[in-house]
Design a protein around this motif. Structure first.
Motif, PDB file in Angstrom:
ATOM      1  N   ILE A  71     -25.937 -44.015  -4.296  1.00  0.00           N
ATOM      2  CA  ILE A  71     -26.181 -42.666  -3.781  1.00  0.00           C
ATOM      3  C   ILE A  71     -25.258 -42.325  -2.607  1.00  0.00           C
ATOM      4  O   ILE A  71     -24.787 -41.190  -2.504  1.00  0.00           O
ATOM      5  CB  ILE A  71     -27.667 -42.464  -3.411  1.00  0.00           C
ATOM      6  N   SER A 109     -27.301 -42.702  -9.428  1.00  0.00           N
ATOM      7  CA  SER A 109     -26.551 -41.706  -8.652  1.00  0.00           C
ATOM      8  C   SER A 109     -25.059 -41.816  -8.941  1.00  0.00           C
ATOM      9  O   SER A 109     -24.370 -40.810  -9.097  1.00  0.00           O
ATOM     10  CB  SER A 109     -26.786 -41.896  -7.153  1.00  0.00           C
ATOM     11  N   ALA A 134     -21.716 -41.715  -4.217  1.00  0.00           N
ATOM     12  CA  ALA A 134     -21.624 -40.772  -5.343  1.00  0.00           C
ATOM     13  C   ALA A 134     -20.999 -39.447  -4.911  1.00  0.00           C
ATOM     14  O   ALA A 134     -20.139 -38.904  -5.614  1.00  0.00           O
ATOM     15  CB  ALA A 134     -22.999 -40.545  -5.959  1.00  0.00           C
TER      16      ALA A 134
END
Length: 111
Positions: A22, A56, A25
């Motif tokens: 995440i 993600s 990303a």
């Protein structure tokens, strides 16, 4: 994650090192957006040094694919390691983001 922008022929090559999660990303998605906006609509993401991919990161790859295709190009992935390849297979995203064994193969497999 570290990201390096290279070239291979007429393709932009984004080389990733580390974990594509995440936190990374958004950085990948921004890099794809930037190279496509700069006119490089054919992008290869080199995942040889990416040791972990989560949902993600997978979403960022799919988002980059959409960006490249909307500009008339494509996004390919190359040199995915075991964990990344496993995630692609488990999610059946390997049908959409077919992994290539080398950057050269990804660049060369165009109509």
């Amino acid at each position: 994650m570290e990201l390096q922008n290279d070239r291979h022929g007429d393709a932009a090559v984004l080389r990733l090192r580390g974990r594509l999660t995440i936190g990374a990303a958004a950085e990948l998605k921004a890099a794809v957006d930037q190279v496509v906006a700069g006119g490089d609509t054919f992008v290869v993401v080199d995942l040889a040094e990416t040791d972990f991919l989560d949902s993600s990161g997978l979403g960022a790859l799919v988002g980059g694919l959409r960006t490249a295709r909307a500009a008339g190009g494509d996004l390919r992935i190359a040199r995915a390691g075991d964990q990344v390849a496993s995630v692609l297979e488990l999610t059946t995203m390997d049908r959409v983001l077919r992994p290539y064994p080398t950057v050269e193969d990804a660049v060369g497999d165009r109509p």
